[in-house]
Motif scaffolding. Structure first.
Motif, PDB file in Angstrom:
ATOM      1  N   GLY A   1       0.798  -1.214   0.000  1.00 12.64           N
ATOM      2  CA  GLY A   1       0.000   0.000   0.000  1.00 12.64           C
ATOM      3  C   GLY A   1       0.833   1.267   0.000  1.00 12.64           C
ATOM      4  N   PRO A   2       0.265   2.338   0.552  1.00 11.26           N
ATOM      5  CA  PRO A   2       0.936   3.637   0.522  1.00 11.26           C
ATOM      6  C   PRO A   2       2.294   3.608   1.237  1.00 11.26           C
ATOM      7  CG  PRO A   2      -1.358   3.872   1.155  1.00 11.26           C
ATOM      8  CD  PRO A   2      -1.071   2.399   1.157  1.00 11.26           C
ATOM      9  N   TRP A   3       3.163   4.542   0.847  1.00  8.00           N
ATOM     10  CA  TRP A   3       4.483   4.653   1.464  1.00  8.00           C
ATOM     11  C   TRP A   3       4.896   6.117   1.453  1.00  8.00           C
ATOM     12  CZ3 TRP A   3       9.009   5.392  -1.827  1.00  8.00           C
ATOM     13  CH2 TRP A   3       8.701   5.416  -3.191  1.00  8.00           C
ATOM     14  N   LEU A   4       5.887   6.428   2.247  1.00  9.13           N
ATOM     15  CA  LEU A   4       6.249   7.825   2.487  1.00  9.13           C
ATOM     16  C   LEU A   4       7.547   8.214   1.788  1.00  9.13           C
ATOM     17  CD1 LEU A   4       5.375   7.846   6.272  1.00  9.13           C
ATOM     18  CD2 LEU A   4       4.204   9.194   4.498  1.00  9.13           C
ATOM     19  N   VAL A   5       7.563   9.434   1.272  1.00  6.01           N
ATOM     20  CA  VAL A   5       8.718   9.981   0.562  1.00  6.01           C
ATOM     21  C   VAL A   5       9.047  11.335   1.202  1.00  6.01           C
ATOM     22  CG1 VAL A   5       9.515  10.887  -1.654  1.00  6.01           C
ATOM     23  CG2 VAL A   5       8.037   8.851  -1.597  1.00  6.01           C
ATOM     24  N   VAL A   6      10.308  11.537   1.552  1.00  2.46           N
ATOM     25  CA  VAL A   6      10.736  12.818   2.129  1.00  2.46           C
ATOM     26  C   VAL A   6      11.901  13.359   1.303  1.00  2.46           C
ATOM     27  CG1 VAL A   6      11.720  13.949   4.165  1.00  2.46           C
ATOM     28  CG2 VAL A   6       9.975  12.171   4.439  1.00  2.46           C
ATOM     29  N   VAL A   7      11.756  14.577   0.795  1.00  7.64           N
ATOM     30  CA  VAL A   7      12.748  15.162  -0.111  1.00  7.64           C
ATOM     31  C   VAL A   7      12.987  16.633   0.227  1.00  7.64           C
ATOM     32  CG1 VAL A   7      12.365  13.623  -2.095  1.00  7.64           C
ATOM     33  CG2 VAL A   7      10.887  15.621  -1.767  1.00  7.64           C
ATOM     34  N   ALA A   8      14.084  17.154  -0.315  1.00  4.50           N
ATOM     35  CA  ALA A   8      14.385  18.590  -0.216  1.00  4.50           C
ATOM     36  C   ALA A   8      15.153  18.981  -1.473  1.00  4.50           C
ATOM     37  CB  ALA A   8      15.195  18.891   1.043  1.00  4.50           C
ATOM     38  N   PRO A   9      15.068  20.260  -1.853  1.00 11.27           N
ATOM     39  CA  PRO A   9      15.702  20.686  -3.101  1.00 11.27           C
ATOM     40  C   PRO A   9      17.220  20.515  -3.070  1.00 11.27           C
ATOM     41  CG  PRO A   9      14.171  22.363  -2.283  1.00 11.27           C
ATOM     42  CD  PRO A   9      14.339  21.351  -1.185  1.00 11.27           C
ATOM     43  N   PRO A  10      17.821  20.369  -4.261  1.00 12.44           N
ATOM     44  CA  PRO A  10      19.281  20.286  -4.318  1.00 12.44           C
ATOM     45  C   PRO A  10      19.910  21.588  -3.824  1.00 12.44           C
ATOM     46  CG  PRO A  10      18.324  20.334  -6.543  1.00 12.44           C
ATOM     47  CD  PRO A  10      17.194  20.302  -5.573  1.00 12.44           C
ATOM     48  N   GLY A  11      21.124  21.494  -3.383  1.00 11.81           N
ATOM     49  CA  GLY A  11      21.818  22.675  -2.851  1.00 11.81           C
ATOM     50  C   GLY A  11      22.858  22.207  -1.857  1.00 11.81           C
ATOM     51  N   GLU A  12      23.659  23.145  -1.386  1.00 10.20           N
ATOM     52  CA  GLU A  12      24.758  22.766  -0.502  1.00 10.20           C
ATOM     53  C   GLU A  12      24.283  22.276   0.851  1.00 10.20           C
ATOM     54  OE1 GLU A  12      28.102  22.196  -1.073  1.00 10.20           O
ATOM     55  OE2 GLU A  12      27.001  22.205  -2.966  1.00 10.20           O
ATOM     56  N   THR A  13      23.129  22.786   1.269  1.00  8.82           N
ATOM     57  CA  THR A  13      22.615  22.361   2.568  1.00  8.82           C
ATOM     58  C   THR A  13      21.103  22.142   2.476  1.00  8.82           C
ATOM     59  OG1 THR A  13      22.607  22.876   4.932  1.00  8.82           O
ATOM     60  CG2 THR A  13      22.219  24.713   3.400  1.00  8.82           C
ATOM     61  N   VAL A  14      20.496  21.752   3.579  1.00  7.86           N
ATOM     62  CA  VAL A  14      19.059  21.499   3.620  1.00  7.86           C
ATOM     63  C   VAL A  14      18.449  22.428   4.665  1.00  7.86           C
ATOM     64  CG1 VAL A  14      17.236  19.833   4.149  1.00  7.86           C
ATOM     65  CG2 VAL A  14      19.300  19.086   2.951  1.00  7.86           C
ATOM     66  N   ALA A  15      17.582  23.313   4.231  1.00 13.89           N
ATOM     67  CA  ALA A  15      16.842  24.153   5.175  1.00 13.89           C
ATOM     68  C   ALA A  15      15.674  23.330   5.713  1.00 13.89           C
ATOM     69  CB  ALA A  15      16.326  25.407   4.478  1.00 13.89           C
ATOM     70  N   ALA A  16      15.531  23.312   7.036  1.00 17.19           N
ATOM     71  CA  ALA A  16      14.502  22.449   7.648  1.00 17.19           C
ATOM     72  C   ALA A  16      13.118  22.746   7.075  1.00 17.19           C
ATOM     73  CB  ALA A  16      14.510  22.616   9.162  1.00 17.19           C
ATOM     74  N   ASP A  17      12.858  24.015   6.790  1.00 19.51           N
ATOM     75  CA  ASP A  17      11.514  24.328   6.287  1.00 19.51           C
ATOM     76  C   ASP A  17      11.372  24.107   4.788  1.00 19.51           C
ATOM     77  OD1 ASP A  17      12.997  26.397   5.345  1.00 19.51           O
ATOM     78  OD2 ASP A  17      11.833  27.991   6.302  1.00 19.51           O
ATOM     79  N   ALA A  18      12.424  23.641   4.132  1.00 19.98           N
ATOM     80  CA  ALA A  18      12.340  23.315   2.708  1.00 19.98           C
ATOM     81  C   ALA A  18      12.061  21.827   2.482  1.00 19.98           C
ATOM     82  CB  ALA A  18      13.634  23.700   1.998  1.00 19.98           C
ATOM     83  N   ILE A  19      12.033  21.075   3.563  1.00 21.36           N
ATOM     84  CA  ILE A  19      11.780  19.640   3.441  1.00 21.36           C
ATOM     85  C   ILE A  19      10.302  19.411   3.131  1.00 21.36           C
ATOM     86  CG2 ILE A  19      11.791  17.444   4.681  1.00 21.36           C
ATOM     87  CD1 ILE A  19      14.138  18.518   6.326  1.00 21.36           C
ATOM     88  N   GLU A  20      10.044  18.515   2.183  1.00 20.45           N
ATOM     89  CA  GLU A  20       8.668  18.161   1.851  1.00 20.45           C
ATOM     90  C   GLU A  20       8.469  16.660   2.010  1.00 20.45           C
ATOM     91  OE1 GLU A  20       6.046  20.329  -0.916  1.00 20.45           O
ATOM     92  OE2 GLU A  20       7.865  20.346  -2.158  1.00 20.45           O
ATOM     93  N   ALA A  21       7.256  16.290   2.415  1.00 20.74           N
ATOM     94  CA  ALA A  21       6.910  14.876   2.536  1.00 20.74           C
ATOM     95  C   ALA A  21       5.698  14.577   1.662  1.00 20.74           C
ATOM     96  CB  ALA A  21       6.612  14.520   3.991  1.00 20.74           C
TER      97      ALA A  21
END
Lengths: 166, 166
Positions: free
Chosen positions: A90-110
């Motif tokens: 069934g359903p499953w979860l995906v967590v991603v963030a845009p490319p770049g040198e670092t990851v901004a916590a508020d740029a993470i999408e699920a």
């Protein structure tokens, strides 16, 4: 808690990160095998990168314990794409963030993917490793083999907790 | 009738034709993602061939009508491999014959694959298109896009009938 609420996966929402591998998303579909089969053609930009080749593996992800999932790190593969297609379930979860040198916590999408949706993560896109479901399950993975380091890992300065409740 | 009896698919029996894509067949398996996932690594020789690239598609094969399947033709892709991995569902049928200019009717082999087994057909290996199951089902297909004609079809001089009875 810094909650991260998943939204339904669809090709448009996921476009900044890569492709959704699903029958419905095919730009080109046509009948083959004397009309017994429909081909949904070329659903992902498979990029083995310079000096690499596309390989096929199976990832067997064990069941989780049901407790809330905290996103503490992300990884990226700068030299090639990585596709995940669930082999049943069934359903499953995906967590991603845009490319770049670092990851901004508020740029993470699920995203919540349906059981008949796979994804192909573009080179350099930050993503969390497979998130365990309620049951053990297998994914077909198409990624890159070849020379050169191809996995960067980053620890997040601000953790996010997946909000999968109703 | 010239019956063709399928036998169980396993990597050794299928070796002349290509690879079996299954978790158990991995020469290399290792733990990843802090031990939550097992990677069964590099399960198939994906060969996009000169001037080609590996592409991912979904084949949706309609249900059959339950009548015996007659093998009247075979096809081959000389320029690239073609992998089929069922996206859920039970056993399915594979019909292949060795590479060569023609297909000898008695050289055709049939296999019953489990629902958790895919195959990768090597370039030039003769094979029958997907054989409908009792229900409609989807397969992930990894094959080749690129310049040049890549599908030969041969009509068999002697037909074979798949013997799938008990």
């Amino acid at each position: 808690m810094n909650l991260l609420r998943p939204r339904p996966l669809d090709p448009r929402a996921f476009a900044p990160y890569g492709d959704v591998i699903e029958a419905g998303a095919a730009a080109h579909r046509y009948e083959i095998n004397e009309g017994t089969t429909t081909r949904f053609h070329d659903l992902a930009r498979i990029e083995p990168g310079r000096g690499g080749r596309a390989i096929v593996s199976i990832f067997r992800c064990r069941a989780g314990d049901g407790s809330p999932v905290t996103i503490r790190m992300m990884e990226r593969h700068p030299r090639g794409s990585q596709a995940f297609v669930p082999l049943g379930g069934g359903p499953w979860l995906v967590v991603v963030a845009p490319p770049g040198e670092t990851v901004a916590a508020d740029a993470i999408e699920a995203f919540v993917a349906r059981g008949d949706q796979g994804i192909n993560i573009a080179p350099g896109v930050w993503h969390h490793p497979l998130i365990p479901s309620a049951v053990e399950r297998d994914f077909l993975v198409i990624d890159r083999d070849g020379e050169g380091e191809n996995c960067d890992v980053i620890e997040l300065s601000v953790e996010r907790v997946l909000d999968t409740g109703p």
